[in-house]
Structure formats: C-alpha cells, structure tokens
Scaffold this active site. Structure first.
Site, PDB file in Angstrom:
ATOM      1  N   HIS A  17       4.528   6.492   7.631  1.00 39.19           N
ATOM      2  CA  HIS A  17       3.494   6.027   8.563  1.00 39.19           C
ATOM      3  C   HIS A  17       4.110   5.805   9.952  1.00 39.19           C
ATOM      4  CE1 HIS A  17       1.544   4.081   4.783  1.00 39.19           C
ATOM      5  NE2 HIS A  17       0.825   5.138   5.088  1.00 39.19           N
ATOM      6  N   LYS A  41     -10.702  -2.454  -4.162  1.00 44.81           N
ATOM      7  CA  LYS A  41      -9.280  -2.308  -4.491  1.00 44.81           C
ATOM      8  C   LYS A  41      -8.580  -3.642  -4.341  1.00 44.81           C
ATOM      9  CE  LYS A  41      -8.045   2.249  -2.763  1.00 44.81           C
ATOM     10  NZ  LYS A  41      -7.165   2.854  -1.752  1.00 44.81           N
ATOM     11  N   ARG A  89       1.001  15.317   4.106  1.00 47.56           N
ATOM     12  CA  ARG A  89       2.292  15.438   3.443  1.00 47.56           C
ATOM     13  C   ARG A  89       2.306  16.732   2.646  1.00 47.56           C
ATOM     14  NH1 ARG A  89       1.554   9.687   0.947  1.00 47.56           N
ATOM     15  NH2 ARG A  89      -0.532  10.481   1.219  1.00 47.56           N
ATOM     16  N   SER A 127       2.731   5.016  -0.248  1.00 50.58           N
ATOM     17  CA  SER A 127       2.726   3.563  -0.448  1.00 50.58           C
ATOM     18  C   SER A 127       2.675   3.246  -1.935  1.00 50.58           C
ATOM     19  CB  SER A 127       1.524   2.932   0.248  1.00 50.58           C
ATOM     20  OG  SER A 127       1.607   3.120   1.632  1.00 50.58           O
TER      21      SER A 127
HETATM   22  P1  ADP Z   1      -5.130   6.055   2.461  1.00 49.86           P
HETATM   23  O1  ADP Z   1      -5.358   5.080   1.353  1.00 49.86           O
HETATM   24  O2  ADP Z   1      -6.232   6.162   3.455  1.00 49.86           O
HETATM   25  O3  ADP Z   1      -4.583   7.407   2.037  1.00 49.86           O
HETATM   26  P2  ADP Z   1      -2.469   5.441   3.306  1.00 49.86           P
HETATM   27  O4  ADP Z   1      -2.002   4.160   3.862  1.00 49.86           O
HETATM   28  O5  ADP Z   1      -1.888   5.882   2.015  1.00 49.86           O
HETATM   29  O6  ADP Z   1      -4.016   5.336   3.295  1.00 49.86           O
HETATM   30  O7  ADP Z   1      -2.240   6.579   4.369  1.00 49.86           O
HETATM   31  C1  ADP Z   1      -2.777   6.524   5.656  1.00 49.86           C
HETATM   32  C2  ADP Z   1      -2.529   7.843   6.364  1.00 49.86           C
HETATM   33  O8  ADP Z   1      -1.133   8.035   6.503  1.00 49.86           O
HETATM   34  C3  ADP Z   1      -3.034   9.069   5.620  1.00 49.86           C
HETATM   35  O9  ADP Z   1      -3.476  10.014   6.572  1.00 49.86           O
HETATM   36  C4  ADP Z   1      -1.822   9.577   4.919  1.00 49.86           C
HETATM   37  O10 ADP Z   1      -1.899  10.985   4.729  1.00 49.86           O
HETATM   38  C5  ADP Z   1      -0.753   9.248   5.915  1.00 49.86           C
HETATM   39  N1  ADP Z   1       0.543   9.072   5.252  1.00 49.86           N
HETATM   40  C6  ADP Z   1       0.817   8.381   4.149  1.00 49.86           C
HETATM   41  N2  ADP Z   1       2.124   8.481   3.812  1.00 49.86           N
HETATM   42  C7  ADP Z   1       2.675   9.276   4.755  1.00 49.86           C
HETATM   43  C8  ADP Z   1       3.973   9.805   4.954  1.00 49.86           C
HETATM   44  N3  ADP Z   1       4.960   9.569   4.091  1.00 49.86           N
HETATM   45  N4  ADP Z   1       4.180  10.568   6.041  1.00 49.86           N
HETATM   46  C9  ADP Z   1       3.153  10.840   6.885  1.00 49.86           C
HETATM   47  N5  ADP Z   1       1.918  10.418   6.724  1.00 49.86           N
HETATM   48  C10 ADP Z   1       1.658   9.645   5.688  1.00 49.86           C
END
Ligand code: ADP
Length: 159
Positions: A17, A41, A89, A127
C-alpha cells in the site's frame, strides 16, 4: 489540483500500500487514503487504529487519511474527486478489480478508476496474509511499516 482517492480496508497497512501511495504522489498533488468501513466484516484493527497507523507511516501533508461507509462513488462525489486509485498485484486481482471499476463507472461515468502496478517485492503481499502469519507469530518484518509491525506484535503477543 490533481487528487486521487485510494480506497481499501488497509487492515493493516502494508508496504505494498505504502509503495503505491508514494508512487501516486508523483502523479497527484494529493492522495486521500480512505478506509472503507464494512459493518459485516470484523476487522483486526479498528478504523481509528488503522487511521493512526497510516498517518504515522505516511507523515506527508499531501496525504489525507479518511474513512467512509457506503458507496465509494458517492463518497468520491462528496469529496469532489474524479479519480479512484487501485493497486494491481497478481493476475488474480484483475477479475475483481475489473468488475468493481465497471460497476463504479456505471454508477458515475465522471469518475475514472486508474490502476497502478505494485512493485515486484510486494506482488504477493496482502493484508490478509499478513494477518494470518502475524497471528501465528510469524515474522512479517519488511512487509509492513515498523509501526504496524509493533501493533501486530502487541495484538499477538508470544506466549
Ligand atoms: P480491499 O479490501 O478493498 O481489497 P485492501 O486494503 O486489501 O482493500 O487493498 C486496497 C487497495 O490496495 C486495492 O486496490 C489493492 O489491490 C491494493 N493493494 C493491496 N495490497 C497491495 C500490494 N501489496 N501492492 C499494491 N497494491 C496493493
């Protein structure tokens, strides 16, 4: 002013992120990191904890940390933002992100979703995986910022 809205759960914030936010700041004057609150959730960290984690990890005045519930396009409209930023990703993200972007475009054609690819070190980082590994006291250093690492250790103390 070019503003991007970067929505997600950020439960917790990872270096993937972070890398996305940092690269987005090369293209946008401001990035709003918006935590989507989902009453269905049960998160590991509360919204307030996540906001504090992000603020601490990205102390840049060009980054605002916010939260919203309900429709993302509605929130974007309220904030007057026309660009939604999402990370891509592995290929597995594509299908879902494509659906989401299409639906959002149908809901509001003035709002554009743009995708940025993650850096290769974080290609398989999520995450959810961080939460799982940390819950078994696995080492996630290097995958999350130091302040998040500390919060995870506090959440899952070694017995
Ligand atoms: P969501 O539950 O909306 O998927 P996340 O917090 O998992 O929320 O992810 C938010 C955004 O960040 C999404 O667009 C996801 O694709 C992106 N994201 C998550 N992990 C990574 C990563 N390792 N590298 C780049 N982008 C990421």
């Amino acid at each position: 002013m070019r503003v991007a809205l970067y929505p997600g759960s950020f439960d917790p914030l990872t270096n993937g992120h972070l890398s996305l936010v940092q690269r987005a700041l090369r293209m946008f004057d401001k990035v709003i990191v918006a935590i989507a609150t989902n009453p269905k959730k049960v998160p590991l960290f509360t919204v307030e904890e996540r906001k504090a984690q992000i603020r601490q990890a990205v102390p840049d005045p060009r980054v605002e940390v916010a939260d919203f519930h309900g429709l993302l396009v509605q929130y974007a409209r309220e904030r007057g933002v026309h660009v939604i930023l999402r990370g891509l990703r592995a290929v597995s993200d594509f299908e879902y992100e494509f659906q989401l972007a299409n639906m959002n475009r149908k809901l509001d054609s003035d709002i554009e979703t743009i995708f940025m690819m993650t850096s290769e070190n974080y290609f398989y980082l999520s995450s959810q995986l961080v939460r799982e590994v940390a819950s078994f006291n696995g080492d996630v250093s290097g995958l999350v910022p130091d302040n998040v690492l500390r919060s995870l250790k506090a959440k899952f103390p070694k017995e």
